[in-house]
Structures are given as structure tokens and as C-alpha cells.
Design a protein around this motif. Structure first.
Motif, PDB file in Angstrom:
ATOM      1  N   THR A 120     -11.786  27.849 -37.934  1.00 11.79           N
ATOM      2  CA  THR A 120     -12.819  27.250 -38.784  1.00 11.79           C
ATOM      3  C   THR A 120     -12.407  25.863 -39.259  1.00 11.79           C
ATOM      4  OG1 THR A 120     -13.494  29.452 -39.549  1.00 11.79           O
ATOM      5  CG2 THR A 120     -14.211  27.568 -40.856  1.00 11.79           C
ATOM      6  N   GLN A 121     -11.180  25.745 -39.730  1.00 11.29           N
ATOM      7  CA  GLN A 121     -10.691  24.459 -40.216  1.00 11.29           C
ATOM      8  C   GLN A 121     -10.641  23.429 -39.093  1.00 11.29           C
ATOM      9  OE1 GLN A 121      -6.954  25.513 -42.000  1.00 11.29           O
ATOM     10  NE2 GLN A 121      -7.906  26.506 -43.776  1.00 11.29           N
ATOM     11  N   TYR A 122     -10.212  23.868 -37.925  1.00 16.70           N
ATOM     12  CA  TYR A 122     -10.119  22.942 -36.791  1.00 16.70           C
ATOM     13  C   TYR A 122     -11.511  22.458 -36.374  1.00 16.70           C
ATOM     14  CZ  TYR A 122      -9.072  21.041 -32.197  1.00 16.70           C
ATOM     15  OH  TYR A 122      -8.968  20.205 -31.115  1.00 16.70           O
ATOM     16  N   LEU A 123     -12.458  23.386 -36.271  1.00 18.62           N
ATOM     17  CA  LEU A 123     -13.812  23.005 -35.874  1.00 18.62           C
ATOM     18  C   LEU A 123     -14.449  22.068 -36.897  1.00 18.62           C
ATOM     19  CD1 LEU A 123     -15.062  26.468 -34.544  1.00 18.62           C
ATOM     20  CD2 LEU A 123     -14.650  24.413 -33.177  1.00 18.62           C
ATOM     21  N   GLN A 124     -14.231  22.346 -38.164  1.00 20.41           N
ATOM     22  CA  GLN A 124     -14.781  21.481 -39.211  1.00 20.41           C
ATOM     23  C   GLN A 124     -14.136  20.099 -39.170  1.00 20.41           C
ATOM     24  OE1 GLN A 124     -14.245  23.850 -42.744  1.00 20.41           O
ATOM     25  NE2 GLN A 124     -16.121  25.024 -42.416  1.00 20.41           N
ATOM     26  N   ALA A 125     -12.843  20.050 -38.838  1.00 15.76           N
ATOM     27  CA  ALA A 125     -12.166  18.758 -38.712  1.00 15.76           C
ATOM     28  C   ALA A 125     -12.725  17.950 -37.546  1.00 15.76           C
ATOM     29  CB  ALA A 125     -10.663  18.968 -38.526  1.00 15.76           C
TER      30      ALA A 125
END
Length: 228
Positions: A19-24
Motif C-alpha cells: 500500500t505504501q509503495y503504491l501510494q508513493a
């Protein structure tokens, strides 16, 4: 507008990391920790792609995908699986999956696959096209025939399928994994070598017209260049 992704993953650490990677990467990702929760979320919101773990509590990824397909035939689905058995891959494609990734995988590969799926889905109407003009050749994917002034060549099913994908991506890169999974349903080393043989055959069939070339794109796939 950021691409909205439904992410169903029961591994808490992996789910948060994805999730964090995709949002980044400027996607809008909603994380659901089991299949039932993901199903409820899918019915509430509009998603452009679903990334589903196969093994989840309450409702597994395959069951969730079947429910999604009952009400939406077009939203792309990508499976995440820790299994490498062909039966799982076949079942996923039979349900209507667009792609799959076997764990562990690189984060960059996930976004690459997502982008490739979204590009294909947006160009879907063009994929219905079956007849193509390639220099002095005419290719008919339905009859599996390659016709030129010198005569016609009847192609095998795999030859025709591979040439059809090259035609749909004419003057653009055909992703190697996309071709393998569309035609061989598995991107194993053996199948990759087999596809190289078929590329060589297609080059031979098209060699009499210098305006048509099939190039290797290192690390990516193939490109069929056609001079209009």
C-alpha cells in the motif's frame, strides 16, 4: 486522477508495504485484509484494477474474483500467489484474470504489470481486430493465414497467436511475459525458449519484405516494425 486499486492481502506486513509503495508511486490503493472485506469494498467503490491474494481467510482470491466477474466483466484482475502449480495459474485465467505474480516479487514488477494491464484494458476495442496489412502481406488471425502475392502460408495456432499479439502492438513493444501468458499460459524458462523458436519462424515467413521486421528488445520483449 490517480488510478484506484483494490488490494486484497491478508499478510499485514506485506499489505502495508504494498500500500505504501503504491501510494508513493501516486496510485490510490485501498487495502483489505480478507476476501469478505474486499468484496464489500468492491461493491461500495469504483476500482480500475483489483490485485488479489489467492490465499485469504473468509473468502479466497479465486472465490472473490468469481463474485467480481458476476457483476463486472471488465475490471482487470491480477492475482498474487505463493503457489507455482500450473493448476492455480490455469484456474486464475479461467476465472478471467488478466495476469498473476508469484511471491516473492519485486515491487517494481508489480507496478509494471499494473501499468501494462491498464494499457491493454484501455486499448481493448482494438484487440477485436483480426485482419492486418503488413507490408506486402495480409494476416488473417481468424483463418490463421499469412497471404502475399507469392501465395499463402497456413500458420499453426501458436504462430498465429503470437503474430496477432505482435500486430496488436505494431511498432510498439510486446511484453515478453504478456505473450507467454497469453499463448503458453506460463512464463517458465522452457516456454520462453519455445517462444524464441516461434519468433524465428515468423521472421522467416516475413523475410521477403524488408519493410517488416521483428526486433528483440533486450529485457522487455519484441517489437514488430512495419514501414507504412
Amino acid at each position: 486522477m490517480a488510478t484506484r486499486i483494490l488490494l486484497a492481502e491478508d499478510d499485514e506486513n506485506l499489505g502495508l508495504l504494498l500500500t505504501q509503495y503504491l501510494q508513493a508511486k501516486e496510485y490510490k490503493a485501498d487495502l483489505y485484509r480478507d476476501g469478505e472485506e474486499a468484496w464489500e469494498g468492491f461493491q461500495r467503490k469504483n476500482y480500475e484494477i483489483c490485485v488479489l491474494d489467492v490465499m485469504m481467510p473468509l473468502k479466497d482470491g479465486f472465490t472473490l474474483a468469481r463474485q467480481i466477474r458476476e457483476i463486472n466483466n471488465s475490471v482487470p484482475i491480477l492475482f498474487l500467489t505463493a503457489k507455482s502449480m500450473k493448476e492455480d495459474v490455469f484456474e486464475g485465467f479461467e476465472i478471467g484474470a488478466d495476469d498473476y505474480l508469484t511471491k516473492p516479487f519485486e515491487m517494481e514488477e508489480l507496478t509494471y504489470r499494473i501499468d501494462a494491464i491498464l494499457r491493454r484494458s484501455k486499448a481493448e476495442p482494438a484487440r477485436d481486430r483480426k485482419t492486418f496489412k503488413l507490408g506486402k502481406y495480409t494476416f488473417d488471425a481468424d483463418s490463421q493465414k499469412l497471404v502475399s502475392p507469392e501465395g499463402e502460408k497456413k500458420l499453426t495456432t501458436k504462430e498465429s497467436g503470437l503474430l496477432h499479439l505482435l500486430c496488436l502492438n505494431k511498432n510498439d513493444v510486446l511484453d515478453r511475459n504478456e505473450a507467454l501468458k497469453n499463448i503458453w499460459y506460463d512464463d517458465s524458462y522452457f516456454n520462453a525458449r519455445s517462444m524464441d523458436v516461434y519468433i524465428t519462424k515468423l521472421r522467416k515467413y516475413l523475410r521477403d519484405d524488408a519493410c517488416v521486421q521483428i526486433m528483440n528488445i533486450h529485457g522487455k520483449g519484441y517489437k514488430m516494425l512495419v514501414q507504412e
